[in-house]
Write a protein that holds these residues in place. Structure first.
Motif, PDB file in Angstrom:
ATOM      1  N   GLN A   1     -39.781   3.924  37.796  1.00 41.89           N
ATOM      2  CA  GLN A   1     -38.802   3.622  36.808  1.00 41.89           C
ATOM      3  C   GLN A   1     -39.084   4.703  35.674  1.00 41.89           C
ATOM      4  O   GLN A   1     -40.093   4.351  34.998  1.00 41.89           O
ATOM      5  N   VAL A   2     -38.422   5.651  35.203  1.00 38.11           N
ATOM      6  CA  VAL A   2     -38.346   6.446  34.187  1.00 38.11           C
ATOM      7  C   VAL A   2     -37.601   5.733  32.941  1.00 38.11           C
ATOM      8  O   VAL A   2     -36.536   5.711  33.279  1.00 38.11           O
ATOM      9  N   GLN A   3     -38.230   5.559  31.906  1.00 38.29           N
ATOM     10  CA  GLN A   3     -37.529   5.172  30.878  1.00 38.29           C
ATOM     11  C   GLN A   3     -37.859   6.006  29.592  1.00 38.29           C
ATOM     12  O   GLN A   3     -39.284   6.266  29.336  1.00 38.29           O
ATOM     13  N   LEU A   4     -36.907   6.254  28.710  1.00 42.39           N
ATOM     14  CA  LEU A   4     -37.238   7.065  27.404  1.00 42.39           C
ATOM     15  C   LEU A   4     -36.808   6.113  26.339  1.00 42.39           C
ATOM     16  O   LEU A   4     -35.424   5.753  26.364  1.00 42.39           O
ATOM     17  N   VAL A   5     -37.271   6.205  25.186  1.00 49.20           N
ATOM     18  CA  VAL A   5     -37.025   5.294  24.109  1.00 49.20           C
ATOM     19  C   VAL A   5     -37.062   6.221  22.810  1.00 49.20           C
ATOM     20  O   VAL A   5     -38.066   6.612  22.569  1.00 49.20           O
ATOM     21  N   GLU A   6     -35.933   6.283  22.249  1.00 47.11           N
ATOM     22  CA  GLU A   6     -35.775   7.218  21.158  1.00 47.11           C
ATOM     23  C   GLU A   6     -36.000   6.281  19.659  1.00 47.11           C
ATOM     24  O   GLU A   6     -35.708   4.961  19.957  1.00 47.11           O
ATOM     25  N   SER A   7     -36.588   6.798  18.814  1.00 53.32           N
ATOM     26  CA  SER A   7     -36.533   6.248  17.507  1.00 53.32           C
ATOM     27  C   SER A   7     -36.492   7.193  16.327  1.00 53.32           C
ATOM     28  O   SER A   7     -36.807   8.594  16.541  1.00 53.32           O
ATOM     29  N   GLY A   8     -36.399   6.760  15.064  1.00 53.58           N
ATOM     30  CA  GLY A   8     -36.480   7.376  14.085  1.00 53.58           C
ATOM     31  C   GLY A   8     -35.216   7.931  13.334  1.00 53.58           C
ATOM     32  O   GLY A   8     -35.062   8.629  12.291  1.00 53.58           O
ATOM     33  N   GLY A   9     -34.041   7.517  14.006  1.00 52.19           N
ATOM     34  CA  GLY A   9     -32.911   7.869  13.340  1.00 52.19           C
ATOM     35  C   GLY A   9     -32.482   7.135  12.069  1.00 52.19           C
ATOM     36  O   GLY A   9     -33.317   6.248  11.590  1.00 52.19           O
ATOM     37  N   GLY A  10     -31.650   7.430  11.277  1.00 57.50           N
ATOM     38  CA  GLY A  10     -31.291   6.906   9.978  1.00 57.50           C
ATOM     39  C   GLY A  10     -30.306   7.659   9.379  1.00 57.50           C
ATOM     40  O   GLY A  10     -29.515   8.561   9.612  1.00 57.50           O
ATOM     41  N   LEU A  11     -30.208   7.106   7.990  1.00 60.79           N
ATOM     42  CA  LEU A  11     -29.155   7.650   6.953  1.00 60.79           C
ATOM     43  C   LEU A  11     -30.047   8.598   6.142  1.00 60.79           C
ATOM     44  O   LEU A  11     -31.012   8.107   5.561  1.00 60.79           O
ATOM     45  N   VAL A  12     -29.581   9.698   5.846  1.00 60.85           N
ATOM     46  CA  VAL A  12     -30.302  10.722   5.016  1.00 60.85           C
ATOM     47  C   VAL A  12     -29.462  11.694   4.386  1.00 60.85           C
ATOM     48  O   VAL A  12     -28.119  11.918   4.864  1.00 60.85           O
ATOM     49  N   GLN A  13     -29.572  12.170   3.239  1.00 57.62           N
ATOM     50  CA  GLN A  13     -28.832  12.853   2.278  1.00 57.62           C
ATOM     51  C   GLN A  13     -28.946  14.404   2.739  1.00 57.62           C
ATOM     52  O   GLN A  13     -29.831  14.751   3.231  1.00 57.62           O
ATOM     53  N   PRO A  14     -27.981  15.150   2.527  1.00 59.90           N
ATOM     54  CA  PRO A  14     -27.798  16.599   2.769  1.00 59.90           C
ATOM     55  C   PRO A  14     -29.030  17.196   2.276  1.00 59.90           C
ATOM     56  O   PRO A  14     -29.400  16.928   1.185  1.00 59.90           O
ATOM     57  N   GLY A  15     -29.824  18.074   3.058  1.00 58.83           N
ATOM     58  CA  GLY A  15     -31.164  18.643   2.808  1.00 58.83           C
ATOM     59  C   GLY A  15     -32.160  18.026   2.967  1.00 58.83           C
ATOM     60  O   GLY A  15     -33.253  18.334   3.136  1.00 58.83           O
ATOM     61  N   GLY A  16     -32.125  16.665   3.568  1.00 63.26           N
ATOM     62  CA  GLY A  16     -33.260  15.934   3.788  1.00 63.26           C
ATOM     63  C   GLY A  16     -33.812  16.228   5.300  1.00 63.26           C
ATOM     64  O   GLY A  16     -33.394  16.894   5.858  1.00 63.26           O
ATOM     65  N   SER A  17     -34.808  15.377   5.566  1.00 62.54           N
ATOM     66  CA  SER A  17     -35.584  15.596   6.823  1.00 62.54           C
ATOM     67  C   SER A  17     -35.701  14.338   7.545  1.00 62.54           C
ATOM     68  O   SER A  17     -35.652  12.950   6.765  1.00 62.54           O
ATOM     69  N   LEU A  18     -35.737  14.319   8.823  1.00 59.25           N
ATOM     70  CA  LEU A  18     -36.127  12.998   9.637  1.00 59.25           C
ATOM     71  C   LEU A  18     -36.615  13.527  10.915  1.00 59.25           C
ATOM     72  O   LEU A  18     -36.649  14.864  11.338  1.00 59.25           O
ATOM     73  N   ARG A  19     -37.813  12.686  11.426  1.00 60.65           N
ATOM     74  CA  ARG A  19     -38.180  12.918  12.601  1.00 60.65           C
ATOM     75  C   ARG A  19     -38.021  12.026  13.704  1.00 60.65           C
ATOM     76  O   ARG A  19     -38.370  10.972  13.499  1.00 60.65           O
ATOM     77  N   LEU A  20     -37.230  12.234  14.724  1.00 61.00           N
ATOM     78  CA  LEU A  20     -37.092  11.576  15.878  1.00 61.00           C
ATOM     79  C   LEU A  20     -38.344  11.548  16.798  1.00 61.00           C
ATOM     80  O   LEU A  20     -39.010  12.758  17.206  1.00 61.00           O
ATOM     81  N   SER A  21     -38.597  10.456  17.541  1.00 62.26           N
ATOM     82  CA  SER A  21     -39.463  10.257  18.562  1.00 62.26           C
ATOM     83  C   SER A  21     -38.976   9.928  19.924  1.00 62.26           C
ATOM     84  O   SER A  21     -37.836   9.031  19.911  1.00 62.26           O
ATOM     85  N   CYS A  22     -39.482  10.344  20.791  1.00 63.88           N
ATOM     86  CA  CYS A  22     -38.991   9.992  22.292  1.00 63.88           C
ATOM     87  C   CYS A  22     -40.216   9.438  23.305  1.00 63.88           C
ATOM     88  O   CYS A  22     -40.966  10.620  23.380  1.00 63.88           O
ATOM     89  N   THR A  23     -40.445   8.383  23.442  1.00 64.83           N
ATOM     90  CA  THR A  23     -41.631   8.153  24.140  1.00 64.83           C
ATOM     91  C   THR A  23     -41.249   7.623  25.712  1.00 64.83           C
ATOM     92  O   THR A  23     -40.244   6.748  25.874  1.00 64.83           O
ATOM     93  N   ALA A  24     -41.935   7.974  26.593  1.00 59.49           N
ATOM     94  CA  ALA A  24     -41.548   8.060  28.025  1.00 59.49           C
ATOM     95  C   ALA A  24     -42.659   6.891  28.586  1.00 59.49           C
ATOM     96  O   ALA A  24     -43.841   7.022  28.306  1.00 59.49           O
ATOM     97  N   SER A  25     -42.108   6.165  29.469  1.00 56.20           N
ATOM     98  CA  SER A  25     -42.925   5.502  30.597  1.00 56.20           C
ATOM     99  C   SER A  25     -42.459   5.830  31.980  1.00 56.20           C
ATOM    100  O   SER A  25     -41.239   6.035  32.142  1.00 56.20           O
ATOM    101  N   GLY A  26     -43.297   6.085  32.908  1.00 55.36           N
ATOM    102  CA  GLY A  26     -43.068   6.176  34.273  1.00 55.36           C
ATOM    103  C   GLY A  26     -43.036   7.670  34.510  1.00 55.36           C
ATOM    104  O   GLY A  26     -42.709   8.146  35.657  1.00 55.36           O
ATOM    105  N   ARG A  27     -43.119   8.487  33.438  1.00 55.90           N
ATOM    106  CA  ARG A  27     -43.252   9.967  33.703  1.00 55.90           C
ATOM    107  C   ARG A  27     -43.998  10.613  32.637  1.00 55.90           C
ATOM    108  O   ARG A  27     -43.976  10.262  31.409  1.00 55.90           O
TER     109      ARG A  27
END
Length: 124
Positions: A1-27
């Protein structure tokens, strides 16, 4: 069973930065291509970036080229999406996905497994 879990989203002002993560299990990302897509309210899910299994070949949507970067940590079986110089038009739910091929793809129908998505909102 493959599962992907994203995290790291949120509210940011224009010009700002974010880093999203995606962690997998089963693959293990080492053998399979990965992609990030996004879906804004009232719009279809669109391609953002794809990476080959070895990470050596990447393709970015023109709208994010030069601002977004995909990377991976094989020890953690995690893929990242670094997003810089964010704009209000980048507001969307971001999804990571994997396909049963070592080659990346821009087509969402060529991906087998999807995460649940993480919301990114760019607003002042």
């Amino acid at each position: 069973q493959v599962q992907l879990v994203e995290s790291g989203g949120g509210l940011v002002q224009p010009g700002g930065s974010l880093r999203l993560s995606c962690t997998a299990s089963g693959r293990t990302f080492t053998f399979f291509a990965m992609g990030w897509f996004r879906q804004a309210p009232g719009k279809e899910r669109e391609f953002v970036v794809t990476s080959s299994a070895d990470g050596g070949i990447t393709y970015y949507a023109d709208s994010v080229k030069g601002r977004f970067t995909i990377s991976r940590d094989t020890a953690k079986n995690t893929v990242y999406l670094q997003m810089n110089s964010l704009k209000p038009d980048d507001t969307a739910v971001y999804y990571c996905a994997t396909r049963s091929s070592p080659f990346g793809s821009r087509r969402r129908d060529e991906y087998d497994y999807w995460g649940q998505g993480t919301q990114v909102t760019v607003s002042s």
